[in-house]
Design a protein around this motif. Structure first.
Motif, PDB file in Angstrom:
ATOM      1  N   THR A 171       0.831  -1.203   0.000  1.00  0.00           N
ATOM      2  CA  THR A 171       0.000   0.000   0.000  1.00  0.00           C
ATOM      3  C   THR A 171       0.867   1.255   0.000  1.00  0.00           C
ATOM      4  O   THR A 171       0.568   2.215  -0.720  1.00  0.00           O
ATOM      5  CB  THR A 171      -0.954  -0.016   1.206  1.00  0.00           C
ATOM      6  N   GLY A 175       0.639   3.344  -3.315  1.00  0.00           N
ATOM      7  CA  GLY A 175      -0.221   4.494  -3.081  1.00  0.00           C
ATOM      8  C   GLY A 175      -1.692   4.134  -3.067  1.00  0.00           C
ATOM      9  O   GLY A 175      -2.540   5.014  -3.036  1.00  0.00           O
ATOM     10  N   GLU A 176      -1.983   2.866  -3.151  1.00  0.00           N
ATOM     11  CA  GLU A 176      -3.361   2.364  -3.081  1.00  0.00           C
ATOM     12  C   GLU A 176      -3.318   0.972  -2.467  1.00  0.00           C
ATOM     13  O   GLU A 176      -2.266   0.324  -2.449  1.00  0.00           O
ATOM     14  CB  GLU A 176      -3.994   2.321  -4.471  1.00  0.00           C
ATOM     15  N   PRO A 177      -4.450   0.495  -1.936  1.00  0.00           N
ATOM     16  CA  PRO A 177      -4.431  -0.802  -1.266  1.00  0.00           C
ATOM     17  C   PRO A 177      -4.088  -1.958  -2.233  1.00  0.00           C
ATOM     18  O   PRO A 177      -4.708  -2.105  -3.282  1.00  0.00           O
ATOM     19  CB  PRO A 177      -5.855  -0.972  -0.742  1.00  0.00           C
TER      20      PRO A 177
END
Length: 185
Positions: A171, A175-177
């Motif tokens: 993550t 920058g995102e799950p």
């Protein structure tokens, strides 16, 4: 050094890195370790079959596991099946022990850690884990046992223990799950 989220499940590459760091760059150390894991997997296959089906079936299952050429072939390759099979069989055996010995707190932890490590080896086991969680809750919902509630919580936490650091790393990097591997979308 690696940048970005893990593209594939990271446990086997991390295990290879650890073995190479300890024993050097040759493939023989990991091959010996995988052969030992293959032998232990055959023993676990026997134990699981014995718990579920009895001695005769367990002997047949062990014999098939020991003589099955594909398993022997993969034990000598630098691929993840020997590690994954060992982790899944250890998790299944510990799950069966959990039902046989409901006072020991070690079985939900061993089961969860084994299956959590299996998940960061091959994430497709997560579907099986969701089904097992539903089954555990439905099986134990009518009991008012503090041990059984604690066992389910420990099992879930032990599964999450190896997955959570990978998810946090992924993550942060992406920058995102990203749960385990970026190839899953």
């Amino acid at each position: 050094y690696y940048e970005g989220p893990f593209y594939r499940a990271p446990f086997y590459p991390l295990l290879l890195g650890l073995v190479y760091w300890v024993f050097g760059d040759g493939p023989w150390a990991i091959r010996v370790i995988q052969l030992l894991l293959g032998a232990l997997s055959a023993v676990l296959i026997y134990l699981v079959a014995f718990e579920v089906f009895g001695r005769t079936t367990a002997r047949v299952a062990w014999g098939i596991a020991v003589l099955y050429g594909t398993l022997i072939f993969y034990d000598a390759q630098l691929l993840d099946p020997p590690v994954f099979i060992f982790l899944v069989m250890m998790g299944l055996w510990a799950l069966l022990r959990l039902f046989r010995d409901e006072s020991a707190i070690v079985w939900p932890v061993v089961c969860g850690l084994s299956l959590g490590l299996a998940a960061i080896t091959r994430p497709n086991i997560l579907l099986f884990l969701a089904v097992v969680l539903i089954w555990l809750v439905l099986r134990w919902v009518h009991y008012r046992s503090a041990y059984r509630r604690r066992a389910v919580v420990l099992w879930v936490l032990a599964i999450a223990l190896p997955i959570l650091p990978i998810t946090i790393y992924n993550t942060i990097q992406a920058g995102e799950p990203v749960l385990i591997g970026a190839y899953g979308g």
